[in-house]
Write a protein that holds these residues in place. Structure first.
Motif: not given
Length: 79
Positions: A20-21, A26-28, A42-43
């Motif tokens: 999800s956005a 959060k990951l970034a 990049t996912t």
């Protein structure tokens, strides 16, 4: 770690299902905190991972995928 022309770290994140956005943000943020500089994420969606996440920044790889854990267990059982 690899950096792009703008000075950001490049991270390739492989997941079994799209993030999800909010999860991407959060990951970034966590990756930027770890790297100490901006990170461009990049996912890549790879259903073969089964679950979990695999992150590559330059030569560094963090593999918390279910596929990786199953392979580790398989090697332990065979050893």
């Amino acid at each position: 770690m690899a950096a792009d022309q703008g000075g950001s770290e490049l991270a390739t994140v492989s997941v079994a299902a799209p993030l999800s956005a909010a999860q991407q943000e959060k990951l970034a943020g966590l990756l930027e905190q770890s790297a100490g500089r901006p990170v461009r994420v990049t996912t890549v969606v790879d259903p073969a991972l089964v679950g979990g996440v695999r992150i590559q920044i330059g030569d560094d790889v963090i593999d918390g995928s279910v596929r990786s854990r199953i392979e580790d267990l398989r090697l332990q059982l065979a050893g």
